[in-house]
Scaffold this motif. Structure first.
Motif, mmCIF file in Angstrom:
data_model
loop_
_atom_site.group_PDB
_atom_site.id
_atom_site.type_symbol
_atom_site.label_atom_id
_atom_site.label_comp_id
_atom_site.label_asym_id
_atom_site.label_seq_id
_atom_site.Cartn_x
_atom_site.Cartn_y
_atom_site.Cartn_z
ATOM 1 N N ALA A 49 -28.844 -41.701 55.941
ATOM 2 C CA ALA A 49 -27.901 -40.648 56.307
ATOM 3 C C ALA A 49 -27.103 -41.012 57.557
ATOM 4 O O ALA A 49 -25.893 -40.770 57.623
ATOM 5 C CB ALA A 49 -28.650 -39.337 56.520
ATOM 6 N N LEU A 106 -27.529 -35.934 51.017
ATOM 7 C CA LEU A 106 -27.224 -37.363 50.913
ATOM 8 C C LEU A 106 -26.025 -37.603 50.003
ATOM 9 O O LEU A 106 -25.194 -38.478 50.275
ATOM 10 C CB LEU A 106 -28.451 -38.122 50.397
ATOM 11 C CG LEU A 106 -29.661 -38.193 51.341
ATOM 12 C CD1 LEU A 106 -30.848 -38.821 50.633
ATOM 13 C CD2 LEU A 106 -29.321 -38.969 52.606
ATOM 14 N N THR A 128 -30.034 -35.194 58.444
ATOM 15 C CA THR A 128 -29.165 -35.896 57.490
ATOM 16 C C THR A 128 -27.814 -36.131 58.150
ATOM 17 O O THR A 128 -26.834 -35.450 57.878
ATOM 18 C CB THR A 128 -29.005 -35.094 56.180
ATOM 19 O OG1 THR A 128 -28.631 -33.746 56.490
ATOM 20 C CG2 THR A 128 -30.307 -35.076 55.393
#
Length: 373
Positions: free
Chosen positions: A168, A203, A332
Motif C-alpha cells: 500500500a 488495495l 493502507t
C-alpha cells in the motif's frame, strides 16, 4: 548487595522493562543495577519500516535513535549498555554469555533475566525487523530505497499486515508509475481475517494487483539484475524488486531448548516467567502471545517490570494483563486504513489517525528517553 537485572533486547519490550525498573524500582531498591544488551545500538521503530523503504518519506532520525543516550540521566552505577548479542544462558549458574560488537566476550551474572529479543525476518535482506546491528539495518534500508527508486515492477510476497502495508505504501506513493503485485499464499489476504475484504478493496483503489493462492517456492537473481520469483505450481514472475514479508523466526537460539515451545518461542506462565527456570522472564514477540504486537509488547513489558519489582521486594508476582480483545489495525497508504477492535470494525479515518498517519514514529523519542513509561 547489588541486585542485577539483565535485559536482552533493545526494542519495545526490552527498553520498556529497563526504563520502568530504573524509574520506579531503583529509587526503592538503591542497589539495583540494570544491564541492557542489544545487537543494535539504536532503537529501530520497525512499525515504520514499510514507509521507510519509500525514498524521501522519512528521515533516519524519525525511525532510528541511539539507545544509550536515552539512559544517560540514570546514575552511572545503575545502568550499563552493551552492544552485542546473547550467545548462551546457563539458568543454573544464572549467567549469560554475550558476544560484544568489538569482538570480545562477556559473562554476565544475573539475579533476574529478561528475554526480549523478539523475532527476525527469515530473509535478512528485508528491513521489517532489526535483524542485526545499526549499520547492517541502515545498509539494508538504503539498498532497498535505491532499488525502489528505479524499479518499475515490484513484487511483495506475503499478504499479512506487513506485506499489505508495504504494498500500500509503494502504490500510494507511485500510483501507476510502478506496478505493485502482492502475492498471498492463502486463499485470502490477512489469513482470511474479517478485515480481508475491506483491505482488499483499499488495495484495489490504490492499484495494487493482488494475487491469491500464490505461494512462493523460491526466488533467484537473473543475469540482467531482475529477480525471478517461482510460485508453487511452476509459474515464474520476473520483477525489478522482490520484497518477501513472510517468515518470522524467534530470536531464542541462546536459550536452553527446555524453555521453548515447539515453535521456539519462550514458554511462559501467566506471570510471564519462563517455565522451568528460576528468575527468567520474557516479553514481546519472543513469547508470541497471542501474536506479535507493539501494543502487546508494551503491556507485557509493564507486567514483567512490575513482577520483577515485586520479586525484589520479596512479594509474589501478579498475573500479567494485556488487552481484553484482539486488535488489528492495517494502514493502507498515508490516508486510509482498516481495523477492528475484537469483532467490531472501526472507521478508516480512525485507523489513519491511530496508525496510518505517522506509524507511531512520534513516540520514538519518548520510548528512548523513558518518558513514555
Amino acid at each position: 548487595m547489588t541486585k542485577t537485572v539483565v535485559v536482552l533486547g533493545g526494542a519495545y519490550a526490552g527498553v520498556g522493562v529497563a526504563h520502568r525498573l530504573l524509574k520506579y524500582t531503583k529509587p526503592q531498591i538503591p542497589d539495583l543495577k540494570v544491564i541492557l544488551v542489544s545487537k543494535n545500538s539504536h532503537f529501530f521503530w520497525n512499525l515504520a519500516s514499510v514507509r521507510a523503504i519509500v525514498p524521501g518519506q522519512l528521515k533516519e532520525e524519525q525511525y532510528s535513535l541511539p539507545i544509550e543516550t536515552g539512559f544517560a540521566k540514570y546514575p552511572a552505577d545503575a545502568f550499563e549498555f552493551i552492544v552485542g548479542g546473547a550467545e548462551a544462558v546457563d539458568v543454573n549458574a544464572k549467567t549469560v554469555k554475550v558476544s560484544t560488537k568489538e569482538g570480545g566476550e562477556r559473562l554476565l551474572t544475573y539475579d533476574h533475566l529478561v528475554c526480549a529479543t523478539g523475532t527476525r525476518a527469515v530473509d535478512a535482506a528485508v528491513p521489517w525487523k532489526s535483524n542485526g546491528t545499526y549499520e547492517e539495518t541502515a545498509a539494508v534500508l538504503s539498498q532497498i530505497q535505491a532499488k525502489v527508486r528505479t524499479a518499475k515492477h515490484i513484487v511483495v510476497a506475503g499478504a499479512g499486515a506487513t506485506g499489505v502495508e508495504a504494498a500500500a505504501e509503494l502504490a500510494f506513493e507511485y500510483g501507476k508509475e510502478k506496478e505493485v503485485v502482492l502475492l498471498s499464499g492463502d486463499a485470502e489476504i490477512l489469513g482470511g481475517d474479517s478485515l480481508a475484504s475491506n483491505v482488499a478493496g483499499e488495495l484495489a483503489k490504490l492499484g495494487v494487483r493482488v494475487r491469491k493462492a500464490a505461494r512462493v517456492d523460491g526466488a533467484r537473481e537473473l543475469p540482467g539484475g531482475q529477480v525471478e520469483v517461482l510460485l508453487r505450481g511452476g509459474e515464474k514472475i520476473a520483477t525489478d524488486l522482490y520484497l518477501p514479508t513472510m517468515g518470522m523466526a524467534a530470536n531464542s537460539e541462546y536459550l536452553p531448548a527446555e524453555l521453548l515451545t515447539d515453535r521456539k518461542f519462550v514458554d511462559i506462565d501467566e506471570f510471564y516467567r519462563a517455565k522451568g527456570a528460576k528468575d527468567v522472564w520474557a516479553a514481546g514477540d519472543i513469547v508470541w502471545k497471542p501474536r506479535g504486537s507493539f501494543v502487546l509488547a508494551d503491556k507485557q513489558a509493564g507486567g514483567v517490570a512490575k513482577n520483577i519489582d515485586l520479586a525484589l521486594k520479596g512479594k509474589p508476582p501478579v498475573v500479567v494483563k494485556t488487552i481484553p480483545m484482539d486488535v488489528l489495525m492495517v494502514a493502507t497508504g498515508r490516508s486510509r486504513g482498516s481495523g477492528r477492535l475484537g469483532p467490531v470494525k472501526v472507521f478508516s479515518l480512525m485507523v489513519y489517525m491511530i496508525k496510518g498517519k505517522t506509524l507511531g514514529i512520534q513516540q520514538l523519542p519518548a520510548y528512548v528517553d523513558g518518558s513514555a513509561f
